[in-house]
Every structure is written in C-alpha cells, then in structure tokens.
Design a protein around this motif. Structure first.
Motif, mmCIF file in Angstrom:
data_model
loop_
_atom_site.group_PDB
_atom_site.id
_atom_site.type_symbol
_atom_site.label_atom_id
_atom_site.label_comp_id
_atom_site.label_asym_id
_atom_site.label_seq_id
_atom_site.Cartn_x
_atom_site.Cartn_y
_atom_site.Cartn_z
ATOM 1 N N VAL A 71 0.842 -1.194 0.000
ATOM 2 C CA VAL A 71 0.000 0.000 0.000
ATOM 3 C C VAL A 71 0.877 1.245 0.000
ATOM 4 O O VAL A 71 2.062 1.193 0.319
ATOM 5 C CB VAL A 71 -0.940 0.017 1.228
ATOM 6 C CG1 VAL A 71 -1.941 -1.119 1.175
ATOM 7 C CG2 VAL A 71 -0.130 -0.050 2.525
ATOM 8 N N MET A 72 0.269 2.363 -0.368
ATOM 9 C CA MET A 72 0.919 3.664 -0.266
ATOM 10 C C MET A 72 0.430 4.330 1.014
ATOM 11 O O MET A 72 -0.777 4.436 1.248
ATOM 12 C CB MET A 72 0.583 4.533 -1.474
ATOM 13 C CG MET A 72 1.050 3.975 -2.801
ATOM 14 S SD MET A 72 2.849 3.826 -2.915
ATOM 15 C CE MET A 72 3.325 5.549 -2.881
ATOM 16 N N VAL A 73 1.363 4.759 1.868
ATOM 17 C CA VAL A 73 0.999 5.361 3.147
ATOM 18 C C VAL A 73 1.547 6.778 3.228
ATOM 19 O O VAL A 73 2.557 7.116 2.598
ATOM 20 C CB VAL A 73 1.534 4.519 4.332
ATOM 21 C CG1 VAL A 73 0.913 3.137 4.339
ATOM 22 C CG2 VAL A 73 3.047 4.404 4.275
ATOM 23 N N ASP A 74 0.865 7.581 4.014
ATOM 24 C CA ASP A 74 1.277 8.969 4.222
ATOM 25 C C ASP A 74 2.442 9.005 5.201
ATOM 26 O O ASP A 74 2.410 8.365 6.256
ATOM 27 C CB ASP A 74 0.089 9.772 4.756
ATOM 28 C CG ASP A 74 0.454 11.205 5.093
ATOM 29 O OD1 ASP A 74 1.328 11.747 4.395
ATOM 30 O OD2 ASP A 74 -0.114 11.765 6.040
ATOM 31 N N THR A 75 3.482 9.768 4.861
ATOM 32 C CA THR A 75 4.656 9.894 5.731
ATOM 33 C C THR A 75 4.811 11.298 6.306
ATOM 34 O O THR A 75 5.802 11.582 6.965
ATOM 35 C CB THR A 75 5.936 9.539 4.959
ATOM 36 O OG1 THR A 75 6.078 10.425 3.831
ATOM 37 C CG2 THR A 75 5.895 8.110 4.468
ATOM 38 N N ALA B 73 3.922 -1.438 -10.611
ATOM 39 C CA ALA B 73 5.236 -0.827 -10.818
ATOM 40 C C ALA B 73 5.835 -0.351 -9.498
ATOM 41 O O ALA B 73 7.036 -0.520 -9.253
ATOM 42 C CB ALA B 73 5.120 0.340 -11.804
ATOM 43 N N GLU B 74 5.019 0.260 -8.641
ATOM 44 C CA GLU B 74 5.500 0.741 -7.336
ATOM 45 C C GLU B 74 5.942 -0.427 -6.461
ATOM 46 O O GLU B 74 6.956 -0.344 -5.759
ATOM 47 C CB GLU B 74 4.412 1.551 -6.642
ATOM 48 C CG GLU B 74 4.134 2.893 -7.313
ATOM 49 C CD GLU B 74 2.871 3.548 -6.805
ATOM 50 O OE1 GLU B 74 2.735 4.769 -6.964
ATOM 51 O OE2 GLU B 74 1.998 2.828 -6.246
ATOM 52 N N GLY B 75 5.184 -1.531 -6.506
ATOM 53 C CA GLY B 75 5.568 -2.704 -5.733
ATOM 54 C C GLY B 75 6.864 -3.316 -6.224
ATOM 55 O O GLY B 75 7.720 -3.728 -5.424
#
Length: 256
Positions: free
Chosen positions: A49-53, A88-90
């Motif tokens: 997943v994409m998470v907020d940093t 692609a991100e993975g």
C-alpha cells in the motif's frame, strides 16, 4: 424553512459514518509494523500500500490484519493508508530492498578491505537513491572516512554512517530466543528500558548464570517483565525466617 447544510459538516458526518480500521504496515523489512488508519475493507497481510509519511507517500507492506478502530483511540493521530500500491511501485519497492540486501555484503567487503573492525548490520536506500544510510556495530572507535568515499563511488549517492549498539543490532538481525520464540525486541518492544543486575537478584537468579544474557550479550529484556511483581510482593510479604503472624493462628516461621 430548514437551514442549508454546510458541505464541510456533511463531509465530516460521512467520515464519521464510514467504518475505520487500524492495519499494521511496515515500511522496510527489518522494521516493526506501525498502526495506520484505513477505510479499505479488503486489505490483507502481504498487500503493498501507499501510506502517508507527513512529507509525502511511500510504499509499505501490510503485516498485521485490519481491526476496527477502538472508540478510545479515535482521538489519536495515525498515519493513513492512501491507496494500494501499483504493480510498478511494488516492483520498485522490492527491487530497492534487494539492492539494500546486496548493499550489506558490499559494505562489509569494502570495510574488510580497509581493515576496519566493524559489522555492517543494515543498509537503507532512499526512494530517490540519493542517500544511503549504513548501520554498523563496532566495539571500538572507527575512522571510516576513507570507507565513506569508497561507498560514495560505489552507490553514486551521499553516504551516512550510523553506529548502533548491541541491542539495536540484534533487533535488526532478528532471531529466536532461548524460550523458543521470536526475540522480544524484534517482535513487539518499542524501546529498550534499562536492565540491571538488581532485577536478577530480586528474582533470586544466580548472577553467574550465562542464561541471564540474551542473544545480544546483554542482560535479557524479559528480566524486567516480572520485576515489579517481585518488588510489590517483597514489600508486603513476611521475610524468610521471620515469625508468621497470620490471622489463621499459624505460629511457625516463613521458609523459602
């Protein structure tokens, strides 16, 4: 005639009605999973997943299944899961981790070539690949200036060397403790509390026993778990070999 409903109030009401969940996400393989907030009901362990940093977003791996957000935690601030990661991100995330694993071997080989007495524990490569952080352990002071120049040429990035202690080294490397379970520091401990010989003495443990030492060569963190119970009981129970004055009429002596 009824008053018009503000759009902001409507959005807030919808947000409150939408079920929220906590899911454990880790950003890198050696790190512990941290709770993140999500409304996705179909997340499973192993999903990327994409998470907020705070300063952007990054890829993370789901390591703990989702659970409903408890009411007593609704006032806490959690990072959010923004969306699922694309293929692609993975692939880029996995490729960077593979480069980090190879980087440990590269750094160790170069350190050995320079005759430096240090153990390379982990290598972290930023998503932009402009900075590489090398975590190492050493019992002595190390002059790694020449090594940094070698690594900068190898990785084509800015190199940051970070020395860590024995406990942090064991936490990153992970392992199985004498109890047969995963090490506490790698599985659930968030910080290292001070451990002293006093804790072993309070629990009547032989101080010369090597079993008091953990995988890191330091006193085991689990000595702290029952220490407060021993302290509390010793403060109110009769001492050994003192007369017993129990209300049941006992008149013997405490033995232990």
């Amino acid at each position: 005639m009824s008053e018009p409903i503000e759009p902001a109030a409507t959005a807030a009401a919808v947000a409150e009605e939408t079920p929220q969940y906590l899911v454990g996400v880790r950003l890198r393989e050696p790190l512990l999973a941290e709770d993140h907030l999500t409304t996705d009901t179909d997340l499973h362990v192993g999903d990327l997943v994409m998470v907020d940093t705070g300063g952007g977003t990054t890829v993370g791996e789901v390591r703990r299944p989702k659970r409903p957000l408890p009411s007593f935690k609704r006032d806490r601030v959690y990072r959010r899961v923004v969306r699922r990661a694309t293929t692609a991100e993975g692939a880029e995330w996995r490729d960077r981790r593979a480069r980090e694993v190879r980087g440990v071997e590269t750094c160790q080989r170069m350190a050995r070539g320079r005759g430096l007495n240090m153990k390379i524990v982990d290598v972290e490569i930023e998503g932009s690949r402009r900075r590489v952080t090398v975590f190492f352990n050493s019992e002595e002071r190390v002059d790694f200036r020449d090594l940094v120049r070698d690594l900068a040429r190898e990785f084509h990035a800015r190199i940051e060397m970070r020395q860590i202690g024995a406990r942090d080294t064991t936490k990153l490397l992970d392992g199985i403790g004498p109890c047969g379970r995963q090490l506490c520091c790698s599985s659930h401990l968030r910080k290292f509390d001070p451990i002293s010989v006093k804790m072993a003495k309070a629990q009547d443990m032989p101080l010369t026993d090597s079993r008091l030492l953990g995988n890191c060569g330091r006193l085991k963190c689990c000595l702290l778990y029952e220490f407060s119970t021993y302290e509390e009981l010793r403060s109110r129970l009769p001492r050994v070999n003192t007369p017993c004055s129990a209300s049941c009429g006992g008149s013997g002596c405490m033995t232990g």
